[in-house]
Each structure stands twice: as C-alpha cells, then as structure tokens.
Write a protein that holds these residues in place. Structure first.
Motif, mmCIF file in Angstrom:
data_model
loop_
_atom_site.group_PDB
_atom_site.id
_atom_site.type_symbol
_atom_site.label_atom_id
_atom_site.label_comp_id
_atom_site.label_asym_id
_atom_site.label_seq_id
_atom_site.Cartn_x
_atom_site.Cartn_y
_atom_site.Cartn_z
ATOM 1 N N THR A 38 0.769 -1.475 0.002
ATOM 2 C CA THR A 38 0.475 0.453 -0.403
ATOM 3 C C THR A 38 0.861 0.940 0.329
ATOM 4 N N GLY A 39 2.056 1.161 0.268
ATOM 5 C CA GLY A 39 3.234 2.407 0.576
ATOM 6 C C GLY A 39 3.867 2.399 1.917
ATOM 7 N N PHE A 40 4.052 3.458 2.059
ATOM 8 C CA PHE A 40 5.622 4.207 2.785
ATOM 9 C C PHE A 40 4.819 4.789 3.989
ATOM 10 N N ASP A 41 4.582 4.135 5.309
ATOM 11 C CA ASP A 41 4.627 5.658 6.514
ATOM 12 C C ASP A 41 5.770 6.071 7.497
ATOM 13 N N VAL A 42 5.601 7.024 7.770
ATOM 14 C CA VAL A 42 7.004 8.116 8.766
ATOM 15 C C VAL A 42 5.853 7.465 10.073
ATOM 16 N N TRP A 43 6.721 8.331 11.266
ATOM 17 C CA TRP A 43 6.633 8.215 12.878
ATOM 18 C C TRP A 43 7.079 9.218 12.800
ATOM 19 N N VAL A 44 6.401 9.545 14.120
ATOM 20 C CA VAL A 44 6.929 10.696 14.456
ATOM 21 C C VAL A 44 7.579 11.399 15.654
ATOM 22 N N GLY A 45 8.093 11.540 16.500
ATOM 23 C CA GLY A 45 8.861 11.641 17.796
ATOM 24 C C GLY A 45 9.756 12.745 18.581
ATOM 25 N N GLU A 46 9.586 13.279 19.918
ATOM 26 C CA GLU A 46 11.063 13.706 20.063
ATOM 27 C C GLU A 46 11.360 13.614 21.383
ATOM 28 N N ASP A 47 11.240 11.782 21.365
ATOM 29 C CA ASP A 47 11.930 10.678 22.259
ATOM 30 C C ASP A 47 12.124 9.586 21.152
#
Length: 297
Positions: A38-47
C-alpha cells in the motif's frame, strides 16, 4: 534496551532532524508485508519512546511499476532534498530491486525519482542504502539475494550524481558465507543447495575514520545482526568480519544513529515474525571503531 509495543514495523530507519529536534521513523509498514503493497508511512517523535502517526509518505499511483513487496525504505538528505531508497517487486519481470524516490519534506509525499530500479534488471536485489565516499561521490550498497545466487552477496554500485541511475556494473563486496557467524539452510522449493542470507546493509563511518557495515543474516535459523569493516576505509573494501554477531536474539536489519543528545543507538526489528515485529532501540558504545552494547543498552 527500549522496545516500542505500539509501532509494528520492519527494517526500522531513523532520520534525526537536529534543527527540529525530532526523530522520523521509517520502515516496512504494510500489515501484510509479504503481499500487496500500500505504500510507506512515517512515525514522528521527540524521543525514542513516544511516537505520533503513522503518517503516509508514499502511496503509489496506478502507473507505478510495483504492486507488491514494498520494503525497507531509508531516507537520506542529499543536495538539499530527501531521497528514499526502497525495495519493490517489479510487475514486468517478477524480480525485486531498489528504486529511489524524492521529496522536499521528511513527511512526503515522496515521488519516483529514478527511472525504475537502479539495481540490475535481471537480478533479485533488495535493501539498497546510500553511501557518500571520501570524494563526495554517491554509491549504493545493496544485497544480491540468496533466492537467486544461493550464497547471498553484498554489492556496491556507483550512482550518477543526481541519483537517477547507476553508473557502471555492481562491485561484489563479499558473500555471506565469508563471514564466520552466519549459518546455512536448505530451502524446500527454491533449491537444494546450502543457502546463506544477506539482508539490510547499512554503512557507518566510525569516529576513528574506519568504515563499518551492519548487515543481517541467520544463525541456526534465528535472525541476527552482524558487523564488518573495510580494511582500506573505502566502500570497495576488502571487508573483514567480526567473529560473532552484534545481536543474535531474533532481530536484525538495523542501523546506527546518534540521538539528539549525541548518544549512539542501534535500532532493529525484533522478533522477525509478522505481526509481532517491533522497533528496538539499544544504547551502544564506540571505542576505536569497535561497536558494543552500552551499559544502558
């Protein structure tokens, strides 16, 4: 060692944005990782413990050259843009290869940049990663798959400066059986020979200037992470291999990065069974080019 139980991901890759003070976690994110992509995702964090997402960064259109096996995206900053190196199963040939996508943002959208794959069209290849050599020239290091050659290889190929295509023929760096730690296996349907896996190469320049490579294979059918080093400091090697794997507890396809505080980490996925794989973050120590688990790892 930190394990995030909320994020199901394979082949984790962390981009550290030091200006924003954020981490961007990319990887193979399809729930049915072995089937239709289906594609690619990203997760975003500050730690490295709390992540927001997933946010879509790539979704193929109907004309895209692949529908299956969307694997192992890595995102590298190069000449002011972001380039994603990712593996795809090709519609026309049934072979796998690494293609390059491009975006002006870490959150995408990423669009095809190379004209199809930059690995050889008649090879089963995967897990391409970017390396910039001592002269500032781009290379891609990737795996020539065991499903085609039996004894899986890791190769390098020069890329055009704009990353549109490969320049020249791939250079074999080593085969998996040359390292002392991987063990072989027999596959019931593909062939009857002894097979050795190469997976997920990642190039790391140590603080002392040595050139290291992380890559994965199997030890007695258990996924493991190893490390090798170039005797010349160049990507073309020769490469020598550590006697024992760096991580042998059913995890691999890792990469190294320094966090926002400067601490070195290894990230990889473990266990190696879908849908249980999770990103793991291990604190590491570096001493004279030797990478080992740190006191808090």
């Amino acid at each position: 060692m930190k394990v995030n139980q909320e994020v199901q991901i394979r082949d984790p890759f962390v981009f550290v944005d030091r200006e924003e003070g954020k981490y961007y976690l990319f990887g193979s994110t399809d729930k049915n990782i072995w089937g239709r992509g289906t594609g690619f995702d990203v997760w975003v964090g500050e730690d490295l413990e709390h992540w927001e997402g997933p946010y879509p960064v790539f979704r193929p259109n109907v004309e895209f050259f692949s529908e299956e096996n969307f694997w192992a995206p890595e995102v590298h900053e190069y000449q002011g843009s972001y380039y994603m190196f990712a593996t795809f199963l090709l519609k026309d040939s049934g072979k796998r290869g690494t293609a390059i996508l491009k975006s002006d943002s870490l959150t995408g959208p990423f669009h095809p940049h190379s004209d199809g794959v930059v690995t050889p069209n008649d090879w089963f290849s995967l897990d391409g990663t970017l390396h910039i050599d001592e002269e500032g020239k781009p290379w891609m290091v990737f795996c020539h798959e065991w499903v085609q050659v039996g004894d899986g290889e890791i190769c390098a190929v020069r890329l055009r400066d704009d990353l549109k295509e490969a320049v020249g023929e791939p250079v074999p760096l080593f085969a998996a059986s040359e390292a002392p730690w991987p063990t072989s296996f027999h596959h019931k349907t593909r062939n009857t020979q002894e097979n050795y896996v190469t997976d997920g190469p990642y190039i790391y320049r140590a603080e002392n200037g040595e050139l290291l490579m992380l890559w994965a294979s199997f030890v007695d059918n258990v996924y493991a992470q190893g490390i090798s080093r170039s005797t010349t400091g160049k990507v073309t090697g020769p490469w020598v291999h550590e006697e024992k794997p760096l991580f042998a507890s059913d995890g691999g396809h890792g990469m190294l990065f320094h966090d926002l505080a400067g601490q070195l980490h290894l990230t990889l996925h473990s266990p190696n069974k879908t849908p249980n794989e999770r990103p793991i973050f291990i604190s590491m120590e570096e001493n004279a080019g030797v990478i080992r688990r740190g006191e808090n790892g």
